[in-house]
Design a protein around this motif. Structure first.
Motif, PDB file in Angstrom:
ATOM      1  N   THR A   1     -16.363  17.392  -1.944  1.00  0.00           N
ATOM      2  CA  THR A   1     -16.973  17.968  -3.090  1.00  0.00           C
ATOM      3  C   THR A   1     -16.791  19.579  -2.873  1.00  0.00           C
ATOM      4  O   THR A   1     -17.182  20.132  -4.238  1.00  0.00           O
ATOM      5  N   GLY A   2     -16.127  20.226  -2.160  1.00  0.00           N
ATOM      6  CA  GLY A   2     -15.969  21.582  -2.102  1.00  0.00           C
ATOM      7  C   GLY A   2     -14.670  21.783  -2.787  1.00  0.00           C
ATOM      8  O   GLY A   2     -14.331  22.902  -2.881  1.00  0.00           O
ATOM      9  N   LEU A   3     -14.012  20.937  -3.230  1.00  0.00           N
ATOM     10  CA  LEU A   3     -12.661  20.811  -3.862  1.00  0.00           C
ATOM     11  C   LEU A   3     -12.922  21.021  -5.254  1.00  0.00           C
ATOM     12  O   LEU A   3     -13.688  20.824  -6.000  1.00  0.00           O
ATOM     13  N   HIS A   4     -12.034  22.023  -6.083  1.00  0.00           N
ATOM     14  CA  HIS A   4     -12.065  22.214  -7.530  1.00  0.00           C
ATOM     15  C   HIS A   4     -10.722  21.510  -8.000  1.00  0.00           C
ATOM     16  O   HIS A   4      -9.589  21.778  -8.059  1.00  0.00           O
ATOM     17  N   LEU A   5     -11.204  20.229  -8.187  1.00  0.00           N
ATOM     18  CA  LEU A   5     -10.157  19.275  -8.649  1.00  0.00           C
ATOM     19  C   LEU A   5      -9.030  19.503  -9.824  1.00  0.00           C
ATOM     20  O   LEU A   5      -8.134  18.994 -10.085  1.00  0.00           O
ATOM     21  N   GLU A   6      -9.906  20.236 -10.861  1.00  0.00           N
ATOM     22  CA  GLU A   6      -9.366  20.717 -12.044  1.00  0.00           C
ATOM     23  C   GLU A   6      -8.031  21.858 -11.969  1.00  0.00           C
ATOM     24  O   GLU A   6      -7.093  21.797 -12.537  1.00  0.00           O
ATOM     25  N   GLN A   7      -8.035  22.198 -10.689  1.00  0.00           N
ATOM     26  CA  GLN A   7      -7.063  23.512 -10.366  1.00  0.00           C
ATOM     27  C   GLN A   7      -5.990  23.120  -9.301  1.00  0.00           C
ATOM     28  O   GLN A   7      -5.124  23.706  -8.840  1.00  0.00           O
ATOM     29  N   VAL A   8      -6.330  21.863  -8.738  1.00  0.00           N
ATOM     30  CA  VAL A   8      -5.454  21.645  -7.413  1.00  0.00           C
ATOM     31  C   VAL A   8      -4.054  20.935  -8.019  1.00  0.00           C
ATOM     32  O   VAL A   8      -4.058  20.220  -9.032  1.00  0.00           O
ATOM     33  N   ASP A   9      -2.977  20.837  -6.983  1.00  0.00           N
ATOM     34  CA  ASP A   9      -1.900  19.977  -7.147  1.00  0.00           C
ATOM     35  C   ASP A   9      -2.000  18.599  -6.459  1.00  0.00           C
ATOM     36  O   ASP A   9      -2.496  18.738  -5.387  1.00  0.00           O
ATOM     37  N   ALA A  10      -2.323  17.652  -7.112  1.00  0.00           N
ATOM     38  CA  ALA A  10      -2.716  16.543  -6.830  1.00  0.00           C
ATOM     39  C   ALA A  10      -2.058  16.052  -5.513  1.00  0.00           C
ATOM     40  O   ALA A  10      -2.763  15.542  -4.262  1.00  0.00           O
ATOM     41  N   VAL A  11      -0.892  15.946  -5.327  1.00  0.00           N
ATOM     42  CA  VAL A  11      -0.091  15.447  -4.245  1.00  0.00           C
ATOM     43  C   VAL A  11      -0.597  16.577  -3.040  1.00  0.00           C
ATOM     44  O   VAL A  11      -0.739  15.704  -1.990  1.00  0.00           O
ATOM     45  N   SER A  12      -0.395  17.884  -3.030  1.00  0.00           N
ATOM     46  CA  SER A  12      -0.730  18.525  -1.988  1.00  0.00           C
ATOM     47  C   SER A  12      -2.244  18.444  -1.527  1.00  0.00           C
ATOM     48  O   SER A  12      -2.607  18.376  -0.380  1.00  0.00           O
ATOM     49  N   CYS A  13      -3.122  18.153  -2.622  1.00  0.00           N
ATOM     50  CA  CYS A  13      -4.465  18.057  -2.225  1.00  0.00           C
ATOM     51  C   CYS A  13      -4.847  16.618  -1.413  1.00  0.00           C
ATOM     52  O   CYS A  13      -5.490  16.733  -0.503  1.00  0.00           O
ATOM     53  N   LEU A  14      -4.249  15.783  -1.962  1.00  0.00           N
ATOM     54  CA  LEU A  14      -4.288  14.561  -1.147  1.00  0.00           C
ATOM     55  C   LEU A  14      -3.683  14.518   0.207  1.00  0.00           C
ATOM     56  O   LEU A  14      -4.341  14.076   1.261  1.00  0.00           O
ATOM     57  N   THR A  15      -2.334  15.116   0.397  1.00  0.00           N
ATOM     58  CA  THR A  15      -1.730  14.694   1.698  1.00  0.00           C
ATOM     59  C   THR A  15      -2.143  16.113   2.699  1.00  0.00           C
ATOM     60  O   THR A  15      -2.051  15.823   4.009  1.00  0.00           O
ATOM     61  N   GLU A  16      -2.364  17.150   1.978  1.00  0.00           N
ATOM     62  CA  GLU A  16      -2.828  18.363   2.908  1.00  0.00           C
ATOM     63  C   GLU A  16      -4.155  18.498   3.043  1.00  0.00           C
ATOM     64  O   GLU A  16      -4.791  18.442   4.156  1.00  0.00           O
ATOM     65  N   ALA A  17      -4.821  18.925   2.126  1.00  0.00           N
ATOM     66  CA  ALA A  17      -6.400  19.086   2.063  1.00  0.00           C
ATOM     67  C   ALA A  17      -7.160  18.101   2.791  1.00  0.00           C
ATOM     68  O   ALA A  17      -8.204  18.252   3.645  1.00  0.00           O
TER      69      ALA A  17
ATOM     70  N   PHE B   1       0.722  -1.249  -0.053  1.00  0.00           N
ATOM     71  CA  PHE B   1      -0.009  -0.014  -0.055  1.00  0.00           C
ATOM     72  C   PHE B   1       0.871   1.222   0.019  1.00  0.00           C
ATOM     73  O   PHE B   1       1.560   1.494   1.053  1.00  0.00           O
ATOM     74  N   LEU B   2       0.676   2.032  -1.005  1.00  0.00           N
ATOM     75  CA  LEU B   2       1.585   3.265  -1.114  1.00  0.00           C
ATOM     76  C   LEU B   2       0.585   4.610  -0.838  1.00  0.00           C
ATOM     77  O   LEU B   2       1.313   5.722  -0.710  1.00  0.00           O
ATOM     78  N   ALA B   3      -0.309   4.347  -0.658  1.00  0.00           N
ATOM     79  CA  ALA B   3      -1.172   5.736  -0.490  1.00  0.00           C
ATOM     80  C   ALA B   3      -2.698   5.268   0.485  1.00  0.00           C
ATOM     81  O   ALA B   3      -3.105   4.362   0.371  1.00  0.00           O
ATOM     82  N   THR B   4      -3.090   6.346   1.094  1.00  0.00           N
ATOM     83  CA  THR B   4      -4.580   5.975   1.754  1.00  0.00           C
ATOM     84  C   THR B   4      -5.122   7.224   1.998  1.00  0.00           C
ATOM     85  O   THR B   4      -4.400   8.368   2.425  1.00  0.00           O
ATOM     86  N   VAL B   5      -6.443   7.201   2.118  1.00  0.00           N
ATOM     87  CA  VAL B   5      -6.939   8.664   2.480  1.00  0.00           C
ATOM     88  C   VAL B   5      -8.546   8.383   2.999  1.00  0.00           C
ATOM     89  O   VAL B   5      -9.039   7.104   2.391  1.00  0.00           O
ATOM     90  N   MET B   6      -9.114   9.294   3.863  1.00  0.00           N
ATOM     91  CA  MET B   6     -10.597   8.997   4.431  1.00  0.00           C
ATOM     92  C   MET B   6     -11.130  10.370   3.833  1.00  0.00           C
ATOM     93  O   MET B   6     -10.676  11.244   4.635  1.00  0.00           O
ATOM     94  N   ALA B   7     -11.953  10.387   3.032  1.00  0.00           N
ATOM     95  CA  ALA B   7     -12.534  11.704   2.485  1.00  0.00           C
ATOM     96  C   ALA B   7     -13.860  11.655   2.980  1.00  0.00           C
ATOM     97  O   ALA B   7     -14.914  10.802   2.585  1.00  0.00           O
ATOM     98  N   GLN B   8     -14.476  12.677   3.577  1.00  0.00           N
ATOM     99  CA  GLN B   8     -15.800  13.148   3.798  1.00  0.00           C
ATOM    100  C   GLN B   8     -16.394  13.652   2.826  1.00  0.00           C
ATOM    101  O   GLN B   8     -15.715  14.504   2.024  1.00  0.00           O
ATOM    102  N   ARG B   9     -17.842  13.431   2.327  1.00  0.00           N
ATOM    103  CA  ARG B   9     -18.473  14.064   1.161  1.00  0.00           C
ATOM    104  C   ARG B   9     -18.338  15.645   1.065  1.00  0.00           C
ATOM    105  O   ARG B   9     -18.062  16.136   0.132  1.00  0.00           O
ATOM    106  N   ALA B  10     -18.496  16.197   2.314  1.00  0.00           N
ATOM    107  CA  ALA B  10     -18.763  17.579   2.246  1.00  0.00           C
ATOM    108  C   ALA B  10     -17.503  18.221   2.129  1.00  0.00           C
ATOM    109  O   ALA B  10     -17.368  19.416   1.277  1.00  0.00           O
TER     110      ALA B  10
END
Length: 671
Positions: free
Chosen positions: A313-329, A301-310
């Protein structure tokens, strides 16, 4: 004479000097053109590498543009093609009395005799026409009844299919774990956002109390990022030189791909949740690789995340830095050195949830002997669907001895098929075959199929001979499952029971090669060609075997003369195919010089025959018929498995632009 001889010598000297100059000029031009070709080829390979990297970098953005999955996309319309009686629609033409006039006869007796002969001929032709018309009407009525039965069976199958979709969606609304897992697994598998070659293995469980979906999703390996950054041609050595991609850049891009993959899975799940079933998703990403510590193949396992719907769904995925979004946001974890397979600490796994964990994909072979009877019937139904038919399992009661209802949409030889499954360890008795035949007659099916994990005795085969019955033994079942992308084994502590070798296994050839004979109905002239590929890209133009290139550079594939009943043939040494090749694709195209106006509508009853070097038939496989308007068709492809074997996957994709359009899709430039 001396002066004349001197002039001749001088003329000859000038001619040779001019020829030498022209030869040198031609050589310089040829060398220049060759270098330009090699340089262009190097640029093309560099552009391919750049395009591959651009696709990886834009994975998330492209995936977010795709339409959200909806259960309605799985439903089928009940629209059926109109009844087409063909030539039977035209009544038989009755004889015209005006065409039966007596001529000749010089005497009254002779005239009376001629008139009687004409009248007799008219009556004979009239009765023959009446009989032909009656026969036409009978055939038309029979064809109409057959059409109505077929369309009603198809409508019934569509209704059953749509009812099944309705049951799943209703289960999702209720929060039923099995329905939730089936629905969201379908959402992930129906996605077209994943590049070809990306794995799609998932294990999932649903916590109905917490309204949380917990799943493990397989990620691509490190080799998904090209090792080479660019290619240049070096004239001095007459070879291509690859510039390696910096290790830090490659590792950074791989981490970005992993992060994008997890974010894309979350996006597809929440976007598909039209019923508001999920409050959160616990997602773990793994690679199937050898553990550096133990050497054993396992899930790392190289990655894991637990995401709440609220929050998600507030993220603008087209504009995020994927690594920062996953690990920070989202406060997820991502391995800092995924290329070295350093694993992360997981929060929640599917096994931690109380209900049953459902797994799709992967290399684990389920034991057919131990499989739940209902799951076994579902697996057989999935096999029939993978073979291009419509198939559903029947209800557990009042099924009339039918376990799976199938419908083969192929014209003429298709129709309704009833399937019975017997999960036996001993030989199936002949009474089961007789019972199946009775069921076929009772329900008016075109064919009956008996599937078992065991085998059949001589009595069963004797009874089935000449009847619309097909008996599939355990070994044949395992082979069919593997050939169509499904999995199953027969006992022996986790290893498949030794079965008859696949009729499309290269091991059947004693001296290492097979002959693939192609036969089909119809008078259209076709070119049968082969492409040696890695994925959906041909290794090189020299690995495209067709009428102007009769063999690959290493001779592992070559076109050979066909022997009746075949119309084309290829000789293939599977063990000698290049290591880089994982796919061997067979295609057919209309010969535009022989049949410039033809298409593949007349390409029917086609099959591939596997022959040994002595031209003894070892097996055969039917392939898809051609369609109107198409002039090229992918017959199928042999694909290399992880154990070195080759499995055949049926094709069927057609092209209206002929062989030129087809090969361009496989990376061949056509001038």
């Amino acid at each position: 004479m001396q002066r004349q001889h001197q002039r001749q010598v001088e003329t000859e000297t000038r001619r040779r000097r001019e020829e030498g100059r022209q030869a040198r000029a031609y050589q310089r031009l040829a060398t220049q053109e060759y270098r330009q070709y090699r340089q262009a080829e190097a640029r093309r390979r560099t552009e391919e590498l750049d395009a591959q990297v651009a696709a990886l970098q834009g994975l998330l953005a492209a995936g977010c543009q795709a339409s959200a999955f909806r259960a309605s996309s799985l439903t089928r319309a009940e629209e059926m093609p109109p009844f087409d009686p063909g030539q039977l629609a035209w009544p038989v033409r009755m004889p015209d009395p005006s065409q039966y006039q007596a001529q000749g006869g010089w005497t009254a007796n002779r005239r009376a005799q001629v008139q009687a002969e004409v009248q007799a001929r008219f009556e004979r032709d009239w009765h023959a026409a009446q009989a032909a018309e009656a026969q036409r009407q009978q055939q038309l009525a029979a064809l109409q009844r057959d059409y109505e039965q077929r369309t009603e069976a198809q409508r019934a199958e569509v209704r059953r299919h749509n009812a099944g979709i309705g049951e799943v969606t209703e289960g999702v609304r209720r929060g039923d774990p099995d329905s939730v897992i089936e629905y969201f697994s379908a959402a992930l598998y129906s996605s077209t956002a994943w590049p070809e070659g990306f794995p799609r293995q998932v294990a999932a469980a649903f916590d109905s109390a917490a309204r949380q979906l917990v799943l493990d999703w397989e990620l691509p390996g490190y080799d998904v990022v090209p090792e080479a950054k660019s290619v240049r041609y070096v004239p001095a050595q007459d070879e291509d030189k690859e510039t390696a991609r910096p290790a830090a850049q490659r590792r950074g891009l791989y981490r970005e791909v992993l992060a994008q993959s997890l974010l894309l899975v979350l996006h597809q799940l929440f976007a598909a949740d039209e019923y508001g079933t999920l409050d959160s998703v616990a997602l773990n990403g793994f690679v199937d690789a050898h553990d550096p510590a133990t050497g054993r193949r396992t899930h790392i396992f190289l990655a894991t995340v637990m995401a709440q719907r609220a929050a998600f769904t507030g993220l603008h995925l087209e504009q995020v830095d994927a690594v920062s979004c996953l690990t920070e946001a989202l406060r997820g974890q991502l391995a800092s050195r995924p290329d070295q397979l350093t694993s992360v600490r997981l929060g929640r796994k599917p096994q931690d949830v109380g209900n049953h964990v459902v797994t799709h994909g992967g290399d684990e072979e389920p034991d057919l002997y131990d499989m739940d009877p209902i799951e076994f019937e579902s697996l057989v139904a999935s096999l029939f669907r993978a073979m291009g038919m419509q198939a559903v399992t029947t209800q557990r009661s009042n099924d009339g001895g039918v376990d799976v209802d199938a419908l083969d949409p192929t014209p003429i030889r298709g129709g309704k098929i009833v399937v019975q499954v017997k999960r036996y360890r001993s030989t199936v008795p002949p009474t089961a075959v007789r019972d199946l035949y009775g069921t076929v007659q009772d329900v008016g099916a075109n064919k009956g199929v008996l599937v078992t994990t065991a085998g059949y005795g001589p009595g069963s085969h004797t009874f089935a001979r000449g009847k619309p019955l097909e008996l599939i033994s355990g070994g044949e079942l395992v082979d069919l499952l593997h050939r169509h992308g499904l999995r199953g084994r027969l006992g022996e502590g986790g290893r498949p029971t030794p079965v008859q070798p696949s009729p499309f296994s290269p091991a059947t050839a004693p001296d290492g090669h097979n002959v693939l004979g192609m036969t089909w109905s119809g008078g259209v002239a076709l070119d049968v060609c082969a492409l040696v590929c890695r994925g959906n890209r041909v290794l090189s133009e020299d690995h495209f075997v067709f009428f102007n290139n009769r063999q690959t550079p290493d001779g592992s594939v070559r076109a050979v003369p066909a022997a009746a009943p075949d119309k084309a043939a290829l000789r293939v040494s599977f063990d000698a195919l290049p290591e880089a090749a994982d796919r061997f694709v067979l295609v057919a195209a209309v010969d535009p010089e022989v049949n410039p106006e033809a298409d593949l509508s007349g390409f029917t009853d086609a099959c591939i025959r596997l022959l040994d070097p002595a031209m003894t038939e070892l097996g055969r496989l039917e392939v898809s018929d051609g369609r109107s308007g198409e002039t090229a068709l992918v017959l199928g492809s042999f694909r290399r498995r992880s154990n070195g074997d080759w499995d055949f996957v049926l094709g069927g994709k057609g092209y209206t632009g002929g062989l030129e359009q087809l090969v361009q899709e496989y990376g061949i430039e056509v001038e």
